[in-house]
Design a protein around this motif. Structure first.
Motif, PDB file in Angstrom:
ATOM      1  N   GLU A  55       0.848  -1.203   0.000  1.00  0.00           N
ATOM      2  CA  GLU A  55       0.000   0.000   0.000  1.00  0.00           C
ATOM      3  C   GLU A  55       0.884   1.255   0.000  1.00  0.00           C
ATOM      4  O   GLU A  55       2.025   1.213   0.487  1.00  0.00           O
ATOM      5  CB  GLU A  55      -0.978  -0.039   1.174  1.00  0.00           C
ATOM      6  CG  GLU A  55      -0.344  -0.108   2.545  1.00  0.00           C
ATOM      7  CD  GLU A  55      -0.409   1.223   3.277  1.00  0.00           C
ATOM      8  OE1 GLU A  55      -0.794   2.218   2.644  1.00  0.00           O
ATOM      9  OE2 GLU A  55      -0.065   1.249   4.459  1.00  0.00           O
ATOM     10  N   SER A 285      -2.986  -1.312  -5.609  1.00  0.00           N
ATOM     11  CA  SER A 285      -2.027  -0.456  -4.888  1.00  0.00           C
ATOM     12  C   SER A 285      -0.899  -0.004  -5.794  1.00  0.00           C
ATOM     13  O   SER A 285      -0.342   1.084  -5.619  1.00  0.00           O
ATOM     14  CB  SER A 285      -1.421  -1.214  -3.708  1.00  0.00           C
ATOM     15  OG  SER A 285      -2.368  -1.383  -2.719  1.00  0.00           O
ATOM     16  N   ARG A 306      -8.697  -6.816  -5.540  1.00  0.00           N
ATOM     17  CA  ARG A 306      -7.536  -6.610  -4.676  1.00  0.00           C
ATOM     18  C   ARG A 306      -6.918  -7.954  -4.306  1.00  0.00           C
ATOM     19  O   ARG A 306      -7.609  -8.964  -4.288  1.00  0.00           O
ATOM     20  CB  ARG A 306      -7.930  -5.907  -3.368  1.00  0.00           C
ATOM     21  CG  ARG A 306      -8.712  -4.620  -3.505  1.00  0.00           C
ATOM     22  CD  ARG A 306      -7.954  -3.529  -4.222  1.00  0.00           C
ATOM     23  NE  ARG A 306      -6.643  -3.226  -3.695  1.00  0.00           N
ATOM     24  CZ  ARG A 306      -6.373  -2.210  -2.868  1.00  0.00           C
ATOM     25  NH1 ARG A 306      -7.333  -1.425  -2.474  1.00  0.00           N
ATOM     26  NH2 ARG A 306      -5.143  -1.981  -2.463  1.00  0.00           N
ATOM     27  N   ASN A 311      -2.508  -7.452   0.957  1.00  0.00           N
ATOM     28  CA  ASN A 311      -3.123  -6.468   1.847  1.00  0.00           C
ATOM     29  C   ASN A 311      -2.991  -6.821   3.327  1.00  0.00           C
ATOM     30  O   ASN A 311      -3.341  -6.027   4.192  1.00  0.00           O
ATOM     31  CB  ASN A 311      -4.607  -6.298   1.496  1.00  0.00           C
ATOM     32  CG  ASN A 311      -4.750  -5.529   0.198  1.00  0.00           C
ATOM     33  OD1 ASN A 311      -3.869  -4.741  -0.149  1.00  0.00           O
ATOM     34  ND2 ASN A 311      -5.829  -5.742  -0.519  1.00  0.00           N
TER      35      ASN A 311
END
Ligand code: SF4
Length: 364
Positions: A55, A285, A306, A311
Motif C-alpha cells: 500500500e 495499490s 484486490r 493487503n
C-alpha cells in the motif's frame, strides 16, 4: 523514543508524494508508524524489502528496496543486513530465507499467502516428473520452497521466456500459472498442454514431443478476474488510454492490452512513455504507487479486484515484526538447499534478461 521532528519530516515527505492519493489524517497516522519503523530498523541494522504491491504509505516510507519478485530476490541475495523484513507474501519471504539461511527473515503477517503458490504441491511436481521423465521443470517464483526444491530452475514473470529458452529443450514443464504458461508459450513459439485431467493431451504429447510446454492450472486470484470486456469498456470511455496487463492475466486480455510485462516492467513503461492516461490491470495499490511517482500522468485502475494476501501487510504489523522478531520464516535445510539451486540458476541467467511484450513501446 521517536521525536516529533522526525515524525514530522516523515509526514512531510509522504505528503509530498501521496497528498492526492491518501487522506491527510491517515497520512499523519501512517507517517508516525513509518518513522518508528525506520528508527527501529536503524537501531537493529535491519533491511526492509517491499514488493510493488504494498500500500502507498508503506511503499513510500519504510522499504530500503522496492521491486518485483526478481529484483527483490537479487536484493535478498546480496544484502548483508540482518534481520531482513519482507513486506510481501510468504513465498517471497521464503525466497529471502532460502538465500540467507543464517539470517533472521521476518514477514509481518503469517496470513500473507498466494492462490498461485497454494495451487500446487511438491508431490504434484514429483508425479509430473514421473509422467514426463527427463523433461526439465521450471517453476514460477510464486511457489513454496518445497515446490521450488523439486524443480530445475525458477523464473519470474519478468524472465520466464528467457529461462525457458536457456534450457534448449523441446519440452519443458512450466508450473503452476496457467495463464503465464499460455502467454509464455506464445512468446517462445511452443504449444501447451495441461496433462492433469486431460488424457487426450498426454496422448497428443507422445505423438508430438516437440516445442511443448506442459502446464498446470494454477491461477492468480487477482489477475484472472480482468476481462477483455473491462478493456473494451474503458477504451470506449477513454479512447486515448494505454492498457498495461500483467502476464498472469489471460492470453485474451494480454492480447487486447497495449503492453504486457512484470510489475517493474510496467513501472518502467509508464515512466518512459507519455500517454495521457494508463489502465493498469494488476493489483490496485501499484496504480497508487505509480501515480505518486508520475503525478502528471493519470492512472486508471480497477480497484474492486484486490489481492487479499498482499493487503495483510500493514505498517502496524511491520512495526510489531521488527519489535518482537515476528513472524520468523523457516525452511527445512534439506528443502532449502535444493530450492536454492533452482533459484541460483535463475539468478545466473537473468542478469540482463527481462521478458515483456512492448507491442507499442515506441508509440508514445
Ligand atoms: S497478486 Fe496473485 S500472484 Fe500475487 S500474491 Fe496475490 S494472489 Fe498471489
Amino acid at each position: 523514543m521517536p521525536t516529533i521532528e522526525g515524525a514530522t519530516e516523515t509526514y512531510l515527505k509522504l505528503r509530498e508524494k501521496l497528498q492526492d492519493v491518501v487522506p491527510d489524517f491517515e497520512l499523519r497516522h501512517k507517517a508516525q508508524l513509518a518513522f518508528e519503523i525506520n528508527l527501529l530498523k536503524a537501531e537493529r541494522g535491519a533491511v526492509i524489502l517491499g514488493h510493488n504491491y504494498m500500500e502507498p504509505a508503506l511503499f513510500h516510507s519504510v522499504p530500503d528496496f522496492t521491486g518485483d519478485s526478481l529484483e527483490l530476490s537479487r536484493k535478498a541475495a546480496n544484502t548483508h543486513a540482518d534481520p531482513i523484513v519482507f513486506c510481501g507474501v510468504q513465498f517471497m519471504a521464503e525466497t529471502a530465507k532460502i538465500l540467507n539461511p543464517n539470517k533472521t527473515v521476518l514477514i509481518p503477517s503469517p496470513n500473507a499467502g498466494c492462490s498461485l503458490a497454494a495451487s500446487i504441491t511438491a508431490e504434484d511436481v514429483r508425479q509430473l516428473r514421473k509422467q514426463f521423465p527427463g523433461v526439465p521443470v521450471v517453476t514460477y517464483i510464486n511457489t513454496y520452497a518445497d515446490v521450488k526444491a523439486e524443480s530445475d530452475i525458477c523464473c519470474t514473470s519478468g524472465n520466464a521466456a528467457a529461462v525457458i529458452e536457456s534450457l534448449h529443450a523441446d519440452t519443458v514443464i512450466f508450473l503452476p500459472d496457467e495463464y503465464l504458461a499460455k502467454n509464455v508459450a506464445k512468446e517462445t513459439g511452443k504449444h501447451i498442454i495441461f496433462p492433469v485431467g486431460d488424457p487426450l493431451s498426454v496422448k497428443r504429447l507422445s505423438q508430438e514431443l516437440d516445442c511443448t510446454l506442459v502446464g498446470w492450472r494454477g491461477k492468480c486470484e487477482v489477475h484472472e478476474k480482468f476481462s477483455v470486456e473491462d478493456i473494451r469498456r474503458i477504451r470506449e470511455q477513454f479512447p486515448d488510454v494505454v492498457v498495461l496487463a500483467h502476464p498472469e492475466c489471460s492470453p485474451e486480455v494480454v492480447e487486447a492490452a497495449d503492453f504486457s510485462g512484470s510489475t517493474s516492467a510496467m513501472i518502467r513503461y509508464v515512466e518512459k512513455t507519455h500517454a495521457p492516461r494508463y489502465l493498469l490491470l494488476t493489483e490496485c495499490s501499484m496504480g497508487d504507487n505509480i501515480a505518486a511517482e508520475n503525478p502528471e500522468k493519470e492512472m486508471l485502475r480497477l480497484c474492486s479486484v484486490r489481492c487479499p494476501h498482499m493487503n495483510q501487510i500493514t505498517l502496524e504489523d511491520t512495526l510489531s515484526s521488527l519489535r518482537y522478531d515476528r513472524y520468523q520464516v523457516e525452511v527445512p535445510e534439506g528443502i532449502r538447499v535444493r530450492a536454492r539451486r533452482a533459484l541460483e540458476r535463475m539468478l545466473e541467467i537473468s542478469g540482463s534478461s527481462s521478458s515483456s511484450n512492448p507491442r507499442i513501446a515506441s508509440s508514445y
